[in-house]
Design a protein around this motif. Sequence first.
Motif, PDB file in Angstrom:
ATOM      1  N   LYS A 151       0.825  -1.207   0.000  1.00  0.00           N
ATOM      2  CA  LYS A 151       0.000   0.000   0.000  1.00  0.00           C
ATOM      3  C   LYS A 151       0.861   1.259   0.000  1.00  0.00           C
ATOM      4  N   GLN A 154     -10.011   0.537  -2.025  1.00  0.00           N
ATOM      5  CA  GLN A 154     -10.044  -0.891  -1.736  1.00  0.00           C
ATOM      6  C   GLN A 154      -8.669  -1.497  -1.992  1.00  0.00           C
ATOM      7  N   ASP A 155      -8.369  -2.564  -1.250  1.00  0.00           N
ATOM      8  CA  ASP A 155      -7.096  -3.245  -1.444  1.00  0.00           C
ATOM      9  C   ASP A 155      -6.981  -3.752  -2.879  1.00  0.00           C
ATOM     10  N   GLY A 164      -3.219 -10.901  -1.866  1.00  0.00           N
ATOM     11  CA  GLY A 164      -3.230  -9.565  -2.453  1.00  0.00           C
ATOM     12  C   GLY A 164      -1.884  -9.146  -3.013  1.00  0.00           C
TER      13      GLY A 164
END
Length: 466
Positions: A173, A213-214, A294
Amino acid sequence: MKHFPIFLAVENRRILLSGGGDAALAKLRLLLKTEARIEVFATNPAPEIMAWAADARLALHHRPLSADDLPGAVLVYAADEDDAEDARIKQLADTADILVNVVDNLADSAFITPAIVDRDPVTVAIGTEGAAPVLARAIKRDLEEKLPVTLGTLARIGKSFRGAVEALPFGRKRRDFWAEYYFDKGPKALADGGAAGVQAGLRKLLVDHLTAQDRDGHVALVGAGPGDPELLTLKARKALDEADVIIHDRLVAPEILELARREATLLDVGKQGFGRHTPQNEIARLMVEHARQGLQVVRLKSGDPVIYGRLDEEIDALEAAGIGWSIVPGITSASAAAVGIGQSLTRRGRNSALRVLTGHDTEGFAEQDWAALARPGTVAAIYMAKKGARFLQGRLLMHGAPAATPVTIVENASRPDQRIVDSTLATLASDLDTANLSGPAILLYGLSPRAAEARLPELQELANAP
């Protein structure tokens, strides 16, 4: 690597320099870019040094450096351009256990000063361990042209914002935030609104990333090419730079793996004929497992993944798990091998078709349309053929292929240790035994190296002699 590159903290620390001539000036122009406390010891300093001292940019002592001056210093430069005096300074520094650089004397220096590209606070240091200063300057020049002068401004503003960015989770992120800032939103904001525009843009960008959102996990099936890093595509380089996890084959060159981010996880799932073997279902499990977290995964394959790369099996596994995927093609080893022998894989009047074959498959040695392969003028690139060379030889001769048909084996195509074995169908197996190849090799059936091509009529005449 004989010199380990580091960036030394010198803010408000003493750096001593002995000398007042041209060599001293060259070093001081660089040292004065730092926030260190520079002290110069010279009985006859150049006018520029006198001016810098008058401006309080350095402290000037009109005398030689002594042992009493050394306590508290972090670095010492011997720049007197006098062998005896430089040797004396080195002895003083060594005794005090302080790193010393003797200008233009690599052997007596405990450290070297690299060529520097300055985009403060972004600094690029270039060193050649004294072997090629001209090369270092050329690299510096190229980087100076490519790195915009605004880079330093963006970095200074970004540095002041790092505390706020810690609100984002560590890892992907934060990297996505900084990548978008430095390579997209930051330069645009600086051009449109100056430093104030960048500050405002940073705050909005952080809010966008905090509320976004991820990012979904993704697997890129990437061709690493035959081995030469310069043959890697730009798209492949970008995928490596973004990857959190790289699942790579045994044949991927180490130089290409060096291009990955240092934080990336590298997983070796290499397969070796008649040796170590990672099951295909284990490779699929690793891809799915990491993508479900992810992460951005690169499945890195030697050559081109669409040629004997078991690509369909891996795509099927990803689709079954609902994982997004993409393919980045690479240069296949057949093309690199043909370049290595100076030949085209197709040529008017010789062959209008090229056959791409495998020497063995999951069932063992692969059966082919031997009668078609045995016809004169046929050219084929045969992958994974070292172990099955004797099998190929027997099948082709049995189906009428001329014994003098040229066959070239290229090991480690495109790499510095590339080897070429010029052979014929009659001597293929014995020539391979003699060559004792250990690296990945491709067999070019129907082709000779360009230099050897001129003797083919002679070989064919000998083969047809009674």
